[in-house]
Scaffold this motif. Structure first.
Motif, PDB file in Angstrom:
ATOM      1  N   ASP A  53      12.671   3.454  34.400  1.00  3.73           N
ATOM      2  CA  ASP A  53      13.888   3.705  35.175  1.00  3.73           C
ATOM      3  C   ASP A  53      14.673   4.914  34.676  1.00  3.73           C
ATOM      4  O   ASP A  53      15.704   5.277  35.259  1.00  3.73           O
ATOM      5  N   GLY A  54      14.211   5.571  33.602  1.00  3.72           N
ATOM      6  CA  GLY A  54      14.852   6.798  33.134  1.00  3.72           C
ATOM      7  C   GLY A  54      16.175   6.618  32.427  1.00  3.72           C
ATOM      8  O   GLY A  54      16.873   7.598  32.168  1.00  3.72           O
ATOM      9  N   SER A  55      16.530   5.389  32.064  1.00  2.22           N
ATOM     10  CA  SER A  55      17.855   5.136  31.485  1.00  2.22           C
ATOM     11  C   SER A  55      17.956   5.483  30.009  1.00  2.22           C
ATOM     12  O   SER A  55      19.048   5.450  29.443  1.00  2.22           O
ATOM     13  N   ASP A  56      16.839   5.809  29.361  1.00  2.62           N
ATOM     14  CA  ASP A  56      16.862   6.075  27.920  1.00  2.62           C
ATOM     15  C   ASP A  56      16.646   7.554  27.593  1.00  2.62           C
ATOM     16  O   ASP A  56      15.994   7.905  26.621  1.00  2.62           O
ATOM     17  N   GLY A  57      17.226   8.423  28.424  1.00  4.23           N
ATOM     18  CA  GLY A  57      17.241   9.837  28.080  1.00  4.23           C
ATOM     19  C   GLY A  57      16.605  10.782  29.064  1.00  4.23           C
ATOM     20  O   GLY A  57      16.569  11.995  28.817  1.00  4.23           O
ATOM     21  N   SER A 167      26.856  17.478  26.681  1.00  2.04           N
ATOM     22  CA  SER A 167      26.536  16.088  26.357  1.00  2.04           C
ATOM     23  C   SER A 167      26.155  15.359  27.638  1.00  2.04           C
ATOM     24  O   SER A 167      26.963  15.207  28.546  1.00  2.04           O
ATOM     25  N   GLY A 168      24.898  14.903  27.724  1.00  8.91           N
ATOM     26  CA  GLY A 168      24.423  14.220  28.921  1.00  8.91           C
ATOM     27  C   GLY A 168      23.014  14.685  29.273  1.00  8.91           C
ATOM     28  O   GLY A 168      22.367  15.327  28.451  1.00  8.91           O
ATOM     29  N   VAL A 169      22.527  14.411  30.459  1.00  5.22           N
ATOM     30  CA  VAL A 169      23.232  13.707  31.530  1.00  5.22           C
ATOM     31  C   VAL A 169      23.160  12.214  31.244  1.00  5.22           C
ATOM     32  O   VAL A 169      22.069  11.658  31.080  1.00  5.22           O
ATOM     33  N   ASN A 170      24.311  11.546  31.215  1.00  5.15           N
ATOM     34  CA  ASN A 170      24.367  10.125  30.926  1.00  5.15           C
ATOM     35  C   ASN A 170      23.868   9.300  32.106  1.00  5.15           C
ATOM     36  O   ASN A 170      24.062   9.660  33.262  1.00  5.15           O
ATOM     37  N   ALA A 171      23.237   8.172  31.790  1.00  2.57           N
ATOM     38  CA  ALA A 171      22.810   7.220  32.816  1.00  2.57           C
ATOM     39  C   ALA A 171      23.983   6.308  33.151  1.00  2.57           C
ATOM     40  O   ALA A 171      24.248   5.336  32.461  1.00  2.57           O
ATOM     41  N   ALA A 200      30.836  17.411  29.131  1.00  2.44           N
ATOM     42  CA  ALA A 200      30.217  16.088  29.186  1.00  2.44           C
ATOM     43  C   ALA A 200      29.822  15.830  30.637  1.00  2.44           C
ATOM     44  O   ALA A 200      30.613  16.107  31.543  1.00  2.44           O
ATOM     45  N   VAL A 201      28.631  15.282  30.855  1.00  2.00           N
ATOM     46  CA  VAL A 201      28.179  15.092  32.238  1.00  2.00           C
ATOM     47  C   VAL A 201      27.470  13.756  32.373  1.00  2.00           C
ATOM     48  O   VAL A 201      26.671  13.365  31.527  1.00  2.00           O
ATOM     49  N   SER A 202      27.808  13.056  33.450  1.00  2.00           N
ATOM     50  CA  SER A 202      27.260  11.735  33.725  1.00  2.00           C
ATOM     51  C   SER A 202      26.815  11.666  35.181  1.00  2.00           C
ATOM     52  O   SER A 202      27.313  12.404  36.027  1.00  2.00           O
ATOM     53  N   ALA A 203      25.890  10.739  35.457  1.00  3.84           N
ATOM     54  CA  ALA A 203      25.325  10.625  36.797  1.00  3.84           C
ATOM     55  C   ALA A 203      25.291   9.170  37.228  1.00  3.84           C
ATOM     56  O   ALA A 203      25.040   8.276  36.425  1.00  3.84           O
ATOM     57  N   GLY A 204      25.541   8.956  38.514  1.00  2.69           N
ATOM     58  CA  GLY A 204      25.517   7.616  39.076  1.00  2.69           C
ATOM     59  C   GLY A 204      26.894   7.157  39.487  1.00  2.69           C
ATOM     60  O   GLY A 204      27.875   7.362  38.766  1.00  2.69           O
ATOM     61  N   PRO A 211      20.548   6.080  37.459  1.00  4.93           N
ATOM     62  CA  PRO A 211      20.428   7.175  38.424  1.00  4.93           C
ATOM     63  C   PRO A 211      18.972   7.534  38.709  1.00  4.93           C
ATOM     64  O   PRO A 211      18.087   7.359  37.867  1.00  4.93           O
ATOM     65  N   SER A 212      18.745   8.066  39.897  1.00  6.42           N
ATOM     66  CA  SER A 212      17.438   8.604  40.250  1.00  6.42           C
ATOM     67  C   SER A 212      17.292  10.003  39.657  1.00  6.42           C
ATOM     68  O   SER A 212      18.267  10.637  39.239  1.00  6.42           O
TER      69      SER A 212
END
Length: 321
Positions: A53-57, A167-171, A200-204, A211-212
């Protein structure tokens, strides 16, 4: 009030960065080129990117690809294992070690290979032996300190430091009061304290599902566009970092519209501890039902389908004005 003035100035700069393509040798009123810029990438999700699912980096590799294609020389130094919700904390480990991740996803393995740093990727853990399966990680803020003072000068000769930390992209999102818990924002805070311009950047749109790849890519594209703004590079003088949140997107949707926002004050949920019946207490996270989101806030923009861009002051002193 100085902070309000900073917000207005950056809003104008954001508009400039979206309207004019990047060029070399910019004057103060011209967009910045990322060509040759030395960039440190960190995160709080780890460098493993092993989960389907890509959540670990996975997001950090998508971001590296976008920055490399824009001409940057990018190095990744991240936590060995997931370190979400660590804020600006430190692991307190007297020694730290680094090692390449167990396996960089094949589709990203060649990114930045022709840059001077050759696409360095390292994970950082506690202890005096190289990181391996099961090694305890240092925190995202620890990673920044380790990278800036030890790894980058030794491995890449960046004795004057990188030009930028991202810093990111965070899940998952980092908006409203939850940014105080965020390891993504915590790592960015540590960089600003060292005087390095930071995003800092995050997605979802929500914490789950992760995130996809398309959403990670949209977030990375926003960062590249923002970094064309000269003003973004100077905010560090006011101890300010840029906090970007990208909503979920569907394939082929195109770039998300941007909205300049303030950090929301309405929490989406709260951590609670309930009695377990044996003298202990069980942690849970309880979403707030139907929160009344503030107009102009980062969370409201995210739910409205906008990529949110907000300034976060690292200096926590209060000044009336």
């Amino acid at each position: 009030m100085r902070f309000k003035a900073v917000r207005v100035a950056v809003a104008a700069a954001v508009a400039l960065s979206l309207a004019v393509p990047a060029q070399a040798d910019p004057r103060p009123d011209q967009p910045v080129s990322l060509g040759g810029k030395k960039v440190l990438l960190v995160n709080d999700d780890s460098v493993q990117a092993a989960k389907p699912d890509g959540s670990d980096g996975r997001g950090i590799y998508v971001l590296r690809r976008a920055l490399c294609r824009a001409g940057a020389d990018v190095a990744i130094v991240g936590p060995w294992a997931s370190q979400g919700a660590k804020s600006r904390s430190t692991a307190g480990s007297p020694t730290a070690a680094v090692a390449p991740p167990l396996a960089v996803p094949a589709e990203f393995a060649g990114d930045c290979a022709n840059a001077p740093g050759h696409g360095l990727v390292l994970g950082a853990c506690q202890g005096s032996v190289p990181c391996g399966p099961g090694s305890p990680s240092i925190t995202p803020a620890d990673v920044v300190e380790l990278a800036l003072t030890g790894v980058l000068p030794q491995r890449l000769g960046w004795t004057a430091g990188p030009d930028l930390v991202v810093s990111g992209v965070n899940a998952g999102p980092n908006t409203d009061v939850s940014i105080n818990l965020s390891g993504t924002v915590g790592a960015a805070t540590a960089a600003v304290e060292r005087g390095v311009p930071t995003v800092a950047v995050s997605a979802g749109t929500r914490v789950a599902p992760p995130p996809s790849t398309e959403t990670y890519t949209a977030a990375a594209d926003v960062v590249v566009r923002l970094l064309g703004s000269p003003r973004v590079w100077t905010l560090v003088r006011d101890m300010v970092l840029m906090n970007v949140n990208q909503p979920d997107v569907t394939p082929g949707a195109g770039p998300s519209p941007l909205r300049w926002t303030s950090v929301g004050r309405v929490a989406q949920g709260w951590v609670t501890y309930g009695p377990a019946g044996d003298g202990t207490y069980q942690l849970s996270y309880d979403p707030v039902p139907d929160p009344k989101l503030e107009e102009g806030s980062d969370t409201k923009a995210l739910f409205d389908g906008y990529a949110s861009v907000s300034a976060v002051a690292v200096n926590r002193g209060y000044t009336r004005g």
